[in-house]
Design an enzyme around this catalytic site. Structure first.
Site, short mmCIF file in Angstrom:
data_model
loop_
_atom_site.label_atom_id
_atom_site.label_comp_id
_atom_site.label_asym_id
_atom_site.label_seq_id
_atom_site.Cartn_x
_atom_site.Cartn_y
_atom_site.Cartn_z
N HIS A 151 -29.41 2.75 -64.73
CA HIS A 151 -28.25 3.30 -64.05
C HIS A 151 -28.36 4.66 -64.32
O HIS A 151 -28.67 5.10 -65.62
CB HIS A 151 -27.08 2.52 -64.76
CG HIS A 151 -25.81 3.52 -64.40
ND1 HIS A 151 -25.17 3.45 -63.36
CD2 HIS A 151 -25.01 4.44 -65.27
CE1 HIS A 151 -23.91 4.06 -63.21
NE2 HIS A 151 -23.92 4.80 -64.48
N CYS A 206 -26.27 2.90 -57.83
CA CYS A 206 -25.77 4.43 -58.41
C CYS A 206 -26.84 5.19 -58.36
O CYS A 206 -26.93 6.28 -58.37
CB CYS A 206 -25.54 4.01 -60.11
SG CYS A 206 -27.16 2.96 -60.84
#
Length: 641
Positions: free
Chosen positions: A34, A102
């Site tokens: 992420h 993301c």
């Protein structure tokens, strides 16, 4: 004044990927990444929409790594306007763990601020993951997690379960849920995303990754102000549902690029898009065609052509194989019902004659009570000479007690005394409830116990009469054939117990005893027919529990069947079943041209089959039955080089 731009990197798996990835995927994956952008004193990231926080203060905690991405000459006000615009597109309901996440947002931001891109090991992670058998098996489950109701549905669809073919399915489920929850800071993944499996792409890096991960792909360039785009979009979505990527990796990837979103204009420039809608068709990452305008029929035709080019039908589909196609795909089952009382009495006499009984006499009494008081009444009622309107099924309580008794008996009795016990289970496996209950990957399951005992017996040679495994091997082969009455159990057997099953089947095909060879040939037929059904369903685009193809296993099976055919000179029935097995193993095999065809040439398979038709090849005069002759000739002449 230039401002530093940083990339914060987190591991959504909290170290589990590094520890377990090689076990699950066969490849080392150090993290489920992420990322967020840190600039102008804020950390900006995408999950439940676009979020802003002080650096290091998000729910992800401290970053695992901080990467300097260079400096930006763009001022904070301009960047804030950009983020505000992107909030209209990076909404919570569009989030997808693999395709629109993301890292897609971070890559757009980095491109806007510096003209660069996030590191390849982060961008390419979805492609690397999906290229593994584990990733391919999980793809349908992940897609289902991020799928909203189709038009007309009133509730979210139930996510697809973790496939039974996935290694460590419970572990995979827990990791997947943990990663999804971390990714969006919620315990429940979003359920309102794309109606169909369409990849929303906003930057060149994501698009190039998309092309690398799909053999065949269609890119739909659109614009929010384009009226014809809105007209053709439902057709594009339906095509993505019909022709999209399947669990086995076949099918087309569908991508949607809004040229007004993120770095979409850069993609439009790269591919010379001057009007919308425009569709570009790719094969192995290279552009093969283009379609401008909202022409639904032409779009369908182009997609169908792309599917044919990328995944041409197997060459065997064009052969005329009447004898093979006339073969039934139904399993050969051993349904003869002996006297239940006689079998129980025989087993009880073996129990009574055992000199030592672990661990206590009381255990011996309990085992006999289970057999006489529970197992016998169940089997008598199910296999009564006067069939009931509704056949009784085994309860979980009965199966648990019987399974425990079985484990005790296998550890206490010599192998020569176990065949009555296996014969009782042989009948039980004709009951669908038993098939759905059994799990041959569990060491307490009777199937697991029987298979491993048989495999061990076939590997050893003991002249002691009490150790003679012939009757045991014979009844185990018949029991294994009966498991194919349950497609779900057959699937589990060929996935989780394939190695042990093969260890029993192959030496049994070459056994000195004719009855054992006949039972082994029946089991080989059931295995091959189940595999063939999956291949036919795949060709016909029918959803089916297809066993994952394994080239090495296929080579082993084909070699064993040909050797068994070569040695079989007395039983036409065995030749018939082996020839049918070979036909199913060869026909539509994905590895036919690369592995199987050269093997057939080396083993002289055609000559082996044709010898069965000559004097002495099978009986005095060779194969005599007309339908068997036709089958042997067809396999030899059309499937063997």
């Amino acid at each position: 004044m230039a401002t530093l731009v940083q990339l914060y990197v987190y591991d959504l798996s909290n170290g589990m990927a590094r520890q377990l990835s090689r076990q699950l995927t066969g490849r080392q994956i150090d993290g489920i990444w992420h990322t967020s952008v840190v600039v102008f004193g804020n950390e900006i990231f995408y999950g439940q929409g676009i979020n802003t926080t002080l650096p290091g203060r998000s729910h992800h905690g401290a970053p695992l790594q901080v990467i300097d991405m260079g400096e930006t000459a763009i001022d904070e006000e301009t960047f804030d306007e950009y983020v505000t615009e992107m909030k209209e597109h990076y909404t919570a309901d569009k989030y997808h763990l693999l395709e629109f996440n993301c890292n897609s947002f971070t890559n757009d931001c980095i491109g806007f601020l510096t003209g660069g891109a996030i590191p390849n090991y982060i961008k390419d992670l979805p492609t690397d993951f999906l290229s593994t058998p584990f990733g391919a098996a999980l793809r349908p489950t992940i897609d289902a997690m991020y799928q909203r109701p189709a038009p007309g549905e009133t509730a979210p669809r139930v996510p697809a379960p973790i496939p039974a073919t996935t290694p460590e399915p419970q572990l995979a489920a827990s990791i997947l849920q943990a990663v999804a929850s971390q990714a969006q800071a919620t315990s429940t993944p979003a359920t309102q995303t794309l109606t169909a499996p369409i990849h929303v792409i906003t930057n060149p890096a994501s698009f190039h990754s998309f092309l690398r991960s799909h053999r065949a792909a269609v890119a739909f360039f659109t614009d929010v102000t384009c009226g014809p785009c809105k007209m053709i979009e439902p057709v594009f979505e339906r095509l993505s549902e019909e022709k999209g990527v399947k669990a086995d990796g076949s099918g087309v990837g569908f991508a949607k690029i809004d040229i007004g979103v993120g770095l979409g204009q850069s993609l439009a420039t790269e591919w010379s898009i001057r009007a919308t809608p425009t569709f570009i068709f790719f094969l192995d990452g290279k552009k093969v065609d283009e379609l401008k305008g909202a022409n639904a029929s032409e779009l369908r035709s182009q997609v169908d052509l792309l599917v044919f080019q990328a995944f041409p039908p197997h060459p065997h589909t064009s052969l005329s194989l009447p004898a093979i196609q006339a073969l039934s795909l139904n399993p050969i089952l051993f349904t003869q019902v002996p006297s239940i009382d006689t079998v129980i009495a025989k087993l009880s006499s073996f129990i009574d004659s055992t000199a030592t009984w672990p661990p206590t006499h009381q255990t011996q009494v309990q085992v006999k009570q289970t057999l006489a008081g529970s197992v016998a009444p169940y089997l008598k009622s199910r296999f009564s000479s006067t069939p009931a309107t509704k056949l009784p099924s085994a309860s979980s309580t009965l199966l648990a007690a019987w399974s425990q008794a079985t484990s005790t008996l296998v550890s206490a009795l010599p192998i020569a005394s176990l065949f009555p016990l296996v014969d009782l289970w042989r009948l039980a496996f004709l009951d669908p409830n038993v098939g759905s209950w059994s799990n041959p990957s569990t060491s307490t399951d009777p199937l697991y116990i029987f298979i491993h005992k048989a495999a061990t017996a076939l590997r050893t040679s003991d002249p002691n009469p009490t150790s003679n495994p012939r009757n045991y091997i014979l009844t185990v082969l018949r029991l294994l054939s009966n498991t194919f009455s349950s497609p779900a159990l057959a699937q589990k057997l060929l996935v989780s117990a394939r190695v042990s099953l093969t260890a029993v089947l192959i030496p049994s095909l070459l056994h000195a005893d004719a009855a054992v060879r006949t039972a082994a040939a029946s089991l080989a037929f059931n295995v091959a027919a189940f595999l063939q059904k999956g291949r036919v369903d795949k060709i016909n685009a029918v959803s089916s529990g297809i066993v994952t193809e394994d080239e090495d296993w296929e080579v082993e099976m084909v070699s064993a069947v040909i050797e068994a055919l070569d040695r079989e000179v007395s039983s036409e029935e065995v030749v018939h079943r082996l020839s049918a097995s070979l036909a199913f193993l060869l026909r539509l095999s994905p590895s036919y041209e690369t592995q199987i065809s050269p093997l057939l040439d080396v083993l002289q398979a055609r000559e082996v089959l044709k010898r069965k038709l000559l004097k002495g090849g099978c009986g005095e005069s060779g194969v005599s039955k007309k339908e068997v002759k036709k089958l042997v000739e067809e396999v030899a002449n059309k499937l063997c080089p």
